[in-house]
Write a protein that holds these residues in place. Structure first.
Motif, PDB file in Angstrom:
ATOM      1  N   MET A   1      45.146  43.841  30.863  1.00 53.36           N
ATOM      2  CA  MET A   1      44.235  44.342  31.904  1.00 53.36           C
ATOM      3  C   MET A   1      44.844  44.092  33.280  1.00 53.36           C
ATOM      4  O   MET A   1      45.218  42.971  33.622  1.00 53.36           O
ATOM      5  CB  MET A   1      42.883  43.631  31.811  1.00 53.36           C
ATOM      6  N   ASP A   2      44.985  45.158  34.081  1.00 52.70           N
ATOM      7  CA  ASP A   2      45.563  45.059  35.408  1.00 52.70           C
ATOM      8  C   ASP A   2      44.453  44.794  36.426  1.00 52.70           C
ATOM      9  O   ASP A   2      43.613  45.662  36.682  1.00 52.70           O
ATOM     10  CB  ASP A   2      46.314  46.352  35.738  1.00 52.70           C
ATOM     11  N   ILE A   3      44.445  43.589  36.982  1.00 52.82           N
ATOM     12  CA  ILE A   3      43.421  43.236  37.967  1.00 52.82           C
ATOM     13  C   ILE A   3      44.038  43.303  39.361  1.00 52.82           C
ATOM     14  O   ILE A   3      44.996  42.592  39.678  1.00 52.82           O
ATOM     15  CB  ILE A   3      42.850  41.837  37.696  1.00 52.82           C
ATOM     16  N   THR A   4      43.508  44.166  40.200  1.00 56.34           N
ATOM     17  CA  THR A   4      43.959  44.330  41.567  1.00 56.34           C
ATOM     18  C   THR A   4      43.157  43.427  42.500  1.00 56.34           C
ATOM     19  O   THR A   4      42.207  42.754  42.087  1.00 56.34           O
ATOM     20  CB  THR A   4      43.804  45.792  42.011  1.00 56.34           C
ATOM     21  N   ALA A   5      43.527  43.437  43.769  1.00 56.25           N
ATOM     22  CA  ALA A   5      42.764  42.673  44.758  1.00 56.25           C
ATOM     23  C   ALA A   5      41.324  43.185  44.824  1.00 56.25           C
ATOM     24  O   ALA A   5      40.384  42.396  44.976  1.00 56.25           O
ATOM     25  CB  ALA A   5      43.437  42.770  46.125  1.00 56.25           C
ATOM     26  N   GLU A   6      41.156  44.514  44.699  1.00 57.44           N
ATOM     27  CA  GLU A   6      39.809  45.089  44.779  1.00 57.44           C
ATOM     28  C   GLU A   6      38.951  44.659  43.595  1.00 57.44           C
ATOM     29  O   GLU A   6      37.779  44.306  43.769  1.00 57.44           O
ATOM     30  CB  GLU A   6      39.889  46.618  44.837  1.00 57.44           C
ATOM     31  N   THR A   7      39.516  44.705  42.383  1.00 60.22           N
ATOM     32  CA  THR A   7      38.710  44.317  41.220  1.00 60.22           C
ATOM     33  C   THR A   7      38.433  42.813  41.222  1.00 60.22           C
ATOM     34  O   THR A   7      37.369  42.377  40.780  1.00 60.22           O
ATOM     35  CB  THR A   7      39.423  44.716  39.912  1.00 60.22           C
ATOM     36  N   ALA A   8      39.383  42.008  41.734  1.00 61.45           N
ATOM     37  CA  ALA A   8      39.124  40.570  41.854  1.00 61.45           C
ATOM     38  C   ALA A   8      38.025  40.307  42.867  1.00 61.45           C
ATOM     39  O   ALA A   8      37.146  39.456  42.649  1.00 61.45           O
ATOM     40  CB  ALA A   8      40.412  39.842  42.257  1.00 61.45           C
ATOM     41  N   ALA A   9      38.042  41.038  43.993  1.00 59.76           N
ATOM     42  CA  ALA A   9      36.988  40.879  44.995  1.00 59.76           C
ATOM     43  C   ALA A   9      35.639  41.308  44.435  1.00 59.76           C
ATOM     44  O   ALA A   9      34.605  40.700  44.725  1.00 59.76           O
ATOM     45  CB  ALA A   9      37.324  41.679  46.249  1.00 59.76           C
ATOM     46  N   ASP A  10      35.637  42.369  43.622  1.00 59.18           N
ATOM     47  CA  ASP A  10      34.386  42.827  43.012  1.00 59.18           C
ATOM     48  C   ASP A  10      33.834  41.762  42.068  1.00 59.18           C
ATOM     49  O   ASP A  10      32.619  41.496  42.053  1.00 59.18           O
ATOM     50  CB  ASP A  10      34.636  44.125  42.252  1.00 59.18           C
TER      51      ASP A  10
ATOM     52  N   ILE B   1      34.927  36.566  52.678  1.00 60.24           N
ATOM     53  CA  ILE B   1      35.937  36.064  51.757  1.00 60.24           C
ATOM     54  C   ILE B   1      36.919  37.185  51.455  1.00 60.24           C
ATOM     55  O   ILE B   1      36.537  38.238  50.935  1.00 60.24           O
ATOM     56  CB  ILE B   1      35.304  35.557  50.446  1.00 60.24           C
ATOM     57  N   ALA B   2      38.179  36.970  51.803  1.00 62.57           N
ATOM     58  CA  ALA B   2      39.220  37.957  51.552  1.00 62.57           C
ATOM     59  C   ALA B   2      39.996  37.568  50.297  1.00 62.57           C
ATOM     60  O   ALA B   2      40.318  36.391  50.087  1.00 62.57           O
ATOM     61  CB  ALA B   2      40.174  38.035  52.742  1.00 62.57           C
ATOM     62  N   VAL B   3      40.287  38.547  49.468  1.00 65.01           N
ATOM     63  CA  VAL B   3      41.016  38.314  48.219  1.00 65.01           C
ATOM     64  C   VAL B   3      42.289  39.158  48.232  1.00 65.01           C
ATOM     65  O   VAL B   3      42.243  40.357  48.517  1.00 65.01           O
ATOM     66  CB  VAL B   3      40.164  38.685  46.989  1.00 65.01           C
ATOM     67  N   ASP B   4      43.428  38.532  47.929  1.00 65.20           N
ATOM     68  CA  ASP B   4      44.691  39.252  47.829  1.00 65.20           C
ATOM     69  C   ASP B   4      45.019  39.486  46.362  1.00 65.20           C
ATOM     70  O   ASP B   4      44.340  38.965  45.464  1.00 65.20           O
ATOM     71  CB  ASP B   4      45.806  38.459  48.514  1.00 65.20           C
ATOM     72  N   ALA B   5      46.063  40.251  46.100  1.00 66.33           N
ATOM     73  CA  ALA B   5      46.407  40.628  44.727  1.00 66.33           C
ATOM     74  C   ALA B   5      46.759  39.406  43.891  1.00 66.33           C
ATOM     75  O   ALA B   5      47.570  38.578  44.307  1.00 66.33           O
ATOM     76  CB  ALA B   5      47.578  41.609  44.744  1.00 66.33           C
ATOM     77  N   PRO B   6      46.169  39.263  42.708  1.00 66.37           N
ATOM     78  CA  PRO B   6      46.497  38.141  41.824  1.00 66.37           C
ATOM     79  C   PRO B   6      47.950  38.220  41.348  1.00 66.37           C
ATOM     80  O   PRO B   6      48.502  39.303  41.158  1.00 66.37           O
ATOM     81  CB  PRO B   6      45.528  38.319  40.647  1.00 66.37           C
ATOM     82  N   ASP B   7      48.544  37.052  41.157  1.00 67.23           N
ATOM     83  CA  ASP B   7      49.908  36.941  40.633  1.00 67.23           C
ATOM     84  C   ASP B   7      49.820  36.299  39.255  1.00 67.23           C
ATOM     85  O   ASP B   7      49.477  35.120  39.129  1.00 67.23           O
ATOM     86  CB  ASP B   7      50.762  36.092  41.576  1.00 67.23           C
ATOM     87  N   LEU B   8      50.111  37.081  38.211  1.00 67.95           N
ATOM     88  CA  LEU B   8      50.042  36.574  36.845  1.00 67.95           C
ATOM     89  C   LEU B   8      51.392  36.004  36.428  1.00 67.95           C
ATOM     90  O   LEU B   8      52.437  36.613  36.667  1.00 67.95           O
ATOM     91  CB  LEU B   8      49.618  37.688  35.888  1.00 67.95           C
ATOM     92  N   GLN B   9      51.357  34.827  35.818  1.00 66.75           N
ATOM     93  CA  GLN B   9      52.566  34.135  35.397  1.00 66.75           C
ATOM     94  C   GLN B   9      52.416  33.674  33.945  1.00 66.75           C
ATOM     95  O   GLN B   9      51.331  33.747  33.367  1.00 66.75           O
ATOM     96  CB  GLN B   9      52.834  32.933  36.318  1.00 66.75           C
ATOM     97  N   ASP B  10      53.530  33.167  33.382  1.00 67.60           N
ATOM     98  CA  ASP B  10      53.520  32.648  32.006  1.00 67.60           C
ATOM     99  C   ASP B  10      52.911  33.647  31.031  1.00 67.60           C
ATOM    100  O   ASP B  10      51.978  33.344  30.282  1.00 67.60           O
ATOM    101  CB  ASP B  10      52.760  31.311  31.928  1.00 67.60           C
ATOM    102  N   ASN B  11      53.471  34.883  31.066  1.00 62.62           N
ATOM    103  CA  ASN B  11      53.002  35.941  30.164  1.00 62.62           C
ATOM    104  C   ASN B  11      51.513  36.235  30.317  1.00 62.62           C
ATOM    105  O   ASN B  11      50.813  36.557  29.356  1.00 62.62           O
ATOM    106  CB  ASN B  11      53.301  35.582  28.710  1.00 62.62           C
ATOM    107  N   GLY B  12      51.023  36.110  31.548  1.00 62.15           N
ATOM    108  CA  GLY B  12      49.639  36.442  31.834  1.00 62.15           C
ATOM    109  C   GLY B  12      48.636  35.359  31.538  1.00 62.15           C
ATOM    110  O   GLY B  12      47.435  35.582  31.663  1.00 62.15           O
ATOM    111  N   LEU B  13      49.103  34.161  31.199  1.00 56.52           N
ATOM    112  CA  LEU B  13      48.185  33.064  30.880  1.00 56.52           C
ATOM    113  C   LEU B  13      47.726  32.300  32.122  1.00 56.52           C
ATOM    114  O   LEU B  13      46.706  31.612  32.078  1.00 56.52           O
ATOM    115  CB  LEU B  13      48.840  32.098  29.893  1.00 56.52           C
ATOM    116  N   VAL B  14      48.490  32.379  33.204  1.00 61.24           N
ATOM    117  CA  VAL B  14      48.180  31.666  34.446  1.00 61.24           C
ATOM    118  C   VAL B  14      48.109  32.682  35.583  1.00 61.24           C
ATOM    119  O   VAL B  14      48.939  33.597  35.658  1.00 61.24           O
ATOM    120  CB  VAL B  14      49.233  30.586  34.754  1.00 61.24           C
TER     121      VAL B  14
END
Length: 225
Positions: free
Chosen positions: A1-10, A40-53
């Motif tokens: 699942m691709d979570i953008t800054a907009e979907t994280a803010a939502d 509250i401002a949200v920027d694009a999430p950074d997924l690491q460790d194969n998406g686990l973090v």
């Protein structure tokens, strides 16, 4: 699942509204908390460790400190039924937002998670909202450690030193600390008004009875009276 800054803010707006009854409205990547003045401002999430973090940059704005946002990197770890971004946002709401809620949303359930004390340098008085604490125990951190860090968290140790001769601005001051003891050695990070202040405050966790490995992170917001 691709979570953008907009979907994280939502998702954050829904957590605020459904979980805490706040008048949250999302506008792009910013969540407005109604008459409180908090944004509250949200920027694009950074997924690491194969998406686990996930690391999610989140900043808090308020008219008392103009157009600048108080930024942090929320970290989340995914589980079988929870996305790491959801974990990061939920942890941020319960460990960071309370210090800002204590100033702008007093009486709410989030504000009740923070502590407030007064600090003075003899000429000015500030209300300092601090906590909660985010403690990760990698092994050996006992009850004495937890009592000591609750009585005097590293973030409050920094606040105390700020009132011993530093030139302080006449507006709210935000800061957070991350202190850890790992097999490779101690680690101390201090972020003050979005800037790195670690060199000046590398000792602020030395008073804690570290008998194992782990980390502690906490926020504080000092507001002039």
């Amino acid at each position: 699942m691709d979570i953008t800054a907009e979907t994280a803010a939502d998702l954050l707006a829904r957590l605020c509204a459904e979980g805490h009854g706040l008048p949250a409205r999302r506008d792009g990547t910013v969540v407005d908390l109604g008459g409180s003045g908090l944004r509250i401002a949200v920027d694009a999430p950074d997924l690491q460790d194969n998406g686990l973090v996930a690391q999610v940059p989140i900043g808090v704005g308020h008219p008392r400190w103009g157009e600048v946002f108080a930024w942090d990197q929320a970290v989340g770890i995914g589980g079988q039924d929870r996305h790491p971004v959801a974990d990061a946002l939920d942890g941020w709401m319960h460990n960071v937002l309370p210090v800002f809620a204590a100033m702008a949303l007093p009486g709410g359930d989030l504000a009740e998670r923070a502590w407030t004390t007064q600090v003075s340098d003899g000429t000015r008085v500030m209300d300092v909202h601090y906590g909660p604490l985010s403690v990760r125990n990698f092994g050996g951190l006992d009850e004495e450690f937890h009592r000591a860090v609750a009585d005097r968290p590293p973030t409050m140790a920094v606040v105390e030193e700020l009132f011993t001769g530093y030139a302080l601005p006449d507006r709210p001051i935000w800061l957070y600390t991350f202190c850890a003891r790992t097999p490779s050695g101690p680690m101390t990070e201090v972020t003050l008004l979005n800037g790195d202040a670690g060199e000046s405050f590398g000792h602020i966790a030395d008073h804690l009875p570290w008998r194992g490995h782990g980390s502690v992170k906490s926020w504080a917001l000092a507001v002039p009276r």
